[in-house]
Design a protein around this motif. Structure first.
Motif, PDB file in Angstrom:
ATOM      1  N   SER A  42       0.818  -1.213   0.000  1.00  0.00           N
ATOM      2  CA  SER A  42       0.000   0.000   0.000  1.00  0.00           C
ATOM      3  C   SER A  42       0.849   1.260   0.000  1.00  0.00           C
ATOM      4  CB  SER A  42      -0.917   0.005   1.229  1.00  0.00           C
ATOM      5  OG  SER A  42      -0.153  -0.141   2.418  1.00  0.00           O
ATOM      6  N   ASP A  43       2.156   1.119   0.330  1.00  0.00           N
ATOM      7  CA  ASP A  43       3.045   2.276   0.321  1.00  0.00           C
ATOM      8  C   ASP A  43       3.588   2.577  -1.073  1.00  0.00           C
ATOM      9  OD1 ASP A  43       2.728   2.463   3.023  1.00  0.00           O
ATOM     10  OD2 ASP A  43       4.538   1.325   3.502  1.00  0.00           O
ATOM     11  N   ALA A  44       3.359   1.642  -2.023  1.00  0.00           N
ATOM     12  CA  ALA A  44       3.929   1.803  -3.357  1.00  0.00           C
ATOM     13  C   ALA A  44       3.221   2.910  -4.112  1.00  0.00           C
ATOM     14  CB  ALA A  44       3.814   0.496  -4.156  1.00  0.00           C
ATOM     15  N   SER A  45       3.991   3.602  -4.931  1.00  0.00           N
ATOM     16  CA  SER A  45       3.416   4.636  -5.786  1.00  0.00           C
ATOM     17  C   SER A  45       2.511   3.988  -6.818  1.00  0.00           C
ATOM     18  CB  SER A  45       4.551   5.394  -6.483  1.00  0.00           C
ATOM     19  OG  SER A  45       4.043   6.309  -7.408  1.00  0.00           O
ATOM     20  N   PRO A  46       1.344   4.562  -7.145  1.00  0.00           N
ATOM     21  CA  PRO A  46       0.389   3.911  -8.033  1.00  0.00           C
ATOM     22  C   PRO A  46       0.943   3.575  -9.408  1.00  0.00           C
ATOM     23  CG  PRO A  46      -0.629   5.765  -6.909  1.00  0.00           C
ATOM     24  CD  PRO A  46       0.833   5.823  -6.605  1.00  0.00           C
ATOM     25  N   SER A  47       1.685   4.470 -10.012  1.00  0.00           N
ATOM     26  CA  SER A  47       2.184   4.185 -11.356  1.00  0.00           C
ATOM     27  C   SER A  47       3.442   4.993 -11.645  1.00  0.00           C
ATOM     28  CB  SER A  47       1.112   4.510 -12.398  1.00  0.00           C
ATOM     29  OG  SER A  47       0.688   5.849 -12.243  1.00  0.00           O
ATOM     30  N   PRO A  48       4.547   4.717 -10.949  1.00  0.00           N
ATOM     31  CA  PRO A  48       5.755   5.490 -11.188  1.00  0.00           C
ATOM     32  C   PRO A  48       6.391   5.126 -12.517  1.00  0.00           C
ATOM     33  CG  PRO A  48       6.235   3.659  -9.732  1.00  0.00           C
ATOM     34  CD  PRO A  48       4.760   3.650  -9.968  1.00  0.00           C
ATOM     35  N   GLN A  49       7.105   6.051 -13.076  1.00  0.00           N
ATOM     36  CA  GLN A  49       7.874   5.764 -14.282  1.00  0.00           C
ATOM     37  C   GLN A  49       9.059   4.910 -13.879  1.00  0.00           C
ATOM     38  OE1 GLN A  49       9.263   9.185 -16.315  1.00  0.00           O
ATOM     39  NE2 GLN A  49      10.250   8.054 -17.944  1.00  0.00           N
ATOM     40  N   LEU A  93      -3.236  -8.323 -13.405  1.00  0.00           N
ATOM     41  CA  LEU A  93      -4.290  -9.001 -12.657  1.00  0.00           C
ATOM     42  C   LEU A  93      -4.760  -8.153 -11.483  1.00  0.00           C
ATOM     43  CD1 LEU A  93      -3.171 -12.743 -12.494  1.00  0.00           C
ATOM     44  CD2 LEU A  93      -4.849 -11.697 -14.007  1.00  0.00           C
ATOM     45  N   LEU A  94      -3.799  -7.595 -10.749  1.00  0.00           N
ATOM     46  CA  LEU A  94      -4.166  -6.741  -9.617  1.00  0.00           C
ATOM     47  C   LEU A  94      -4.873  -5.480 -10.090  1.00  0.00           C
ATOM     48  CD1 LEU A  94      -1.001  -7.008  -7.330  1.00  0.00           C
ATOM     49  CD2 LEU A  94      -3.233  -8.083  -6.995  1.00  0.00           C
ATOM     50  N   ALA A  95      -4.435  -4.953 -11.231  1.00  0.00           N
ATOM     51  CA  ALA A  95      -5.051  -3.740 -11.757  1.00  0.00           C
ATOM     52  C   ALA A  95      -6.487  -3.983 -12.209  1.00  0.00           C
ATOM     53  CB  ALA A  95      -4.227  -3.199 -12.916  1.00  0.00           C
ATOM     54  N   ALA A  96      -6.807  -5.249 -12.526  1.00  0.00           N
ATOM     55  CA  ALA A  96      -8.124  -5.561 -13.083  1.00  0.00           C
ATOM     56  C   ALA A  96      -9.186  -5.828 -12.019  1.00  0.00           C
ATOM     57  CB  ALA A  96      -8.021  -6.770 -14.009  1.00  0.00           C
ATOM     58  N   VAL A  97      -8.759  -6.097 -10.774  1.00  0.00           N
ATOM     59  CA  VAL A  97      -9.759  -6.410  -9.749  1.00  0.00           C
ATOM     60  C   VAL A  97     -10.468  -5.136  -9.294  1.00  0.00           C
ATOM     61  CG1 VAL A  97      -8.466  -8.418  -8.950  1.00  0.00           C
ATOM     62  CG2 VAL A  97      -8.128  -6.224  -7.814  1.00  0.00           C
ATOM     63  N   SER A  98     -11.673  -5.302  -8.799  1.00  0.00           N
ATOM     64  CA  SER A  98     -12.443  -4.144  -8.344  1.00  0.00           C
ATOM     65  C   SER A  98     -11.814  -3.546  -7.092  1.00  0.00           C
ATOM     66  CB  SER A  98     -13.881  -4.563  -8.038  1.00  0.00           C
ATOM     67  OG  SER A  98     -13.910  -5.390  -6.881  1.00  0.00           O
ATOM     68  N   LEU A 149      -9.358  -6.383  -0.070  1.00  0.00           N
ATOM     69  CA  LEU A 149      -9.154  -7.650   0.645  1.00  0.00           C
ATOM     70  C   LEU A 149      -7.697  -8.088   0.606  1.00  0.00           C
ATOM     71  CD1 LEU A 149     -12.259  -9.640  -0.682  1.00  0.00           C
ATOM     72  CD2 LEU A 149     -11.993  -8.591   1.580  1.00  0.00           C
ATOM     73  N   LEU A 150      -6.963  -7.636  -0.419  1.00  0.00           N
ATOM     74  CA  LEU A 150      -5.566  -8.038  -0.614  1.00  0.00           C
ATOM     75  C   LEU A 150      -4.577  -6.998  -0.109  1.00  0.00           C
ATOM     76  CD1 LEU A 150      -5.936  -9.241  -4.323  1.00  0.00           C
ATOM     77  CD2 LEU A 150      -5.921 -10.708  -2.297  1.00  0.00           C
ATOM     78  N   GLN A 151      -4.932  -5.742  -0.228  1.00  0.00           N
ATOM     79  CA  GLN A 151      -3.987  -4.641  -0.110  1.00  0.00           C
ATOM     80  C   GLN A 151      -3.167  -4.659   1.176  1.00  0.00           C
ATOM     81  OE1 GLN A 151      -5.836  -0.792  -0.398  1.00  0.00           O
ATOM     82  NE2 GLN A 151      -3.917   0.242  -0.828  1.00  0.00           N
ATOM     83  N   ALA A 152      -3.804  -4.883   2.306  1.00  0.00           N
ATOM     84  CA  ALA A 152      -3.101  -4.800   3.587  1.00  0.00           C
ATOM     85  C   ALA A 152      -2.073  -5.919   3.772  1.00  0.00           C
ATOM     86  CB  ALA A 152      -4.108  -4.838   4.733  1.00  0.00           C
ATOM     87  N   HIS A 153      -2.155  -6.956   2.942  1.00  0.00           N
ATOM     88  CA  HIS A 153      -1.289  -8.130   3.115  1.00  0.00           C
ATOM     89  C   HIS A 153      -0.219  -8.245   2.037  1.00  0.00           C
ATOM     90  CE1 HIS A 153      -4.338  -9.218   6.008  1.00  0.00           C
ATOM     91  NE2 HIS A 153      -5.265  -9.155   5.060  1.00  0.00           N
ATOM     92  N   SER A 165       5.013  -8.219  -6.209  1.00  0.00           N
ATOM     93  CA  SER A 165       4.210  -8.068  -5.011  1.00  0.00           C
ATOM     94  C   SER A 165       3.893  -9.463  -4.510  1.00  0.00           C
ATOM     95  CB  SER A 165       2.915  -7.329  -5.333  1.00  0.00           C
ATOM     96  OG  SER A 165       2.092  -7.299  -4.187  1.00  0.00           O
ATOM     97  N   CYS A 166       4.155  -9.735  -3.239  1.00  0.00           N
ATOM     98  CA  CYS A 166       3.883 -11.071  -2.720  1.00  0.00           C
ATOM     99  C   CYS A 166       2.902 -11.001  -1.554  1.00  0.00           C
ATOM    100  CB  CYS A 166       5.170 -11.786  -2.316  1.00  0.00           C
ATOM    101  SG  CYS A 166       6.140 -10.961  -1.055  1.00  0.00           S
ATOM    102  N   ILE A 167       2.188 -12.114  -1.405  1.00  0.00           N
ATOM    103  CA  ILE A 167       1.186 -12.235  -0.353  1.00  0.00           C
ATOM    104  C   ILE A 167       1.250 -13.660   0.185  1.00  0.00           C
ATOM    105  CG2 ILE A 167      -0.622 -12.829  -2.036  1.00  0.00           C
ATOM    106  CD1 ILE A 167      -2.649 -11.452  -0.188  1.00  0.00           C
TER     107      ILE A 167
END
Length: 274
Positions: free
Chosen positions: A23-30, A55-60, A66-70, A147-149
């Motif tokens: 969640s700390d990652a920049s949304p779309s850095p160059q 895949l992550l970009a495609a989820v609602s 549900l995934l972000q915090a982990h 990104s790993c979970i």
């Protein structure tokens, strides 16, 4: 090895593995490529954000919550073994750059690549539907971020979201289709055609015409001897399609490389989620 996790391989090229909350990652850095003084290509200097994995970009938004915090972001050096065949998958990897190779290892130690996972996919996702043991060795083929979970957290998310569970099943079907095409390619096409197909795939994932790959690594991916790699690389270099020196491949003529490659490159592209 009791579970899946980054295992740095021996060798002179080391890339610091960095973890942080996703969640700390920049949304779309160059992304900027970084090269050390020896000319070694490393992972991107700026860590990519969640939108870099398709895949992550495609989820609602609700499903992503549900995934972000982990989720954490990890930088992996080229050649890092993420998982061995037979290991229980306890970490699931969504590539944000670079590429993961899925390699079948025989009892005598010989190995061959059967599928690859880039930003369009995920490794280990079936662990989200229950305890899952890997049937392949997973290797970071290129310097990369992922990104790993934990698989336990992905299972909880899949249990709460039918969309996430369906995403896991659909992508597993994609990997199975890729493995079938690669198996046919390995059996029916020449080493030269397979070499070019593999370079084209790697170029797509590296997003660069310059790729660092040793003969040893290439021989394992293609399931041939190192001497065969030397012969094939020399032949393709003579055609003007590539320049190959000291483990660095430069693609000079993309059209020529595609002309030598077999049909499987285009077929695999069609099978890859956009």
């Amino acid at each position: 090895m009791s579970g899946c996790g980054p295992t740095p391989p021996p060798g002179p090229h080391k890339i610091q593995s960095r973890r942080r909350r996703f969640s700390d990652a920049s949304p779309s850095p160059q992304e900027n490529a970084q090269t050390d003084r020896a000319g070694t290509h490393t992972v991107h200097a700026i860590e990519p954000g969640p939108a870099n994995n398709k895949l992550l970009a495609a989820v609602s938004r609700d499903d992503f919550t549900l995934l972000q915090a982990h989720l954490t972001t990890v930088g992996l050096e080229q050649g890092t073994v993420l998982c061995e065949a037979g290991d229980e998958v306890d970490q699931v990897y969504f590539p944000l750059s670079g590429m993961i190779s899925l390699v079948v290892v025989m009892r005598d130690g010989k190995a061959i690549e059967t599928a690859t996972v880039g930003r369009e996919g995920v490794f280990g996702a079936m662990a989200g539907l229950g305890i899952h043991h890997s049937r392949v060795r997973a290797i970071a083929q290129l310097p990369m971020f992922a990104s790993c979970i934990a698989s336990t957290q992905l299972r909880r998310a899949a249990a709460s979201s039918k969309a996430i569970a369906n995403l896991i099943i659909r992508y597993n079907e994609t990997l199975l289709a890729q493995a079938r095409i690669t198996a046919a390619c390995n059996a029916l096409h020449t080493v030269e055609a397979r070499f070019c197909r593999w370079l084209l795939q790697t170029r797509e994932r590296a997003e660069s015409d310059t790729i660092q790959l040793t003969q040893e690594f290439l021989s394992e991916m293609l399931g041939v001897r190192r001497t065969s790699v030397t012969e094939v690389a020399s032949k393709i270099q003579a055609s003007g399609a590539i320049r190959y020196s000291r483990g660095v491949i430069n693609i000079i003529d993309l059209a020529a490389l595609k002309a030598i490659s077999c049909e499987c490159y285009e077929t695999l592209l069609e099978q890859t989620p956009s």
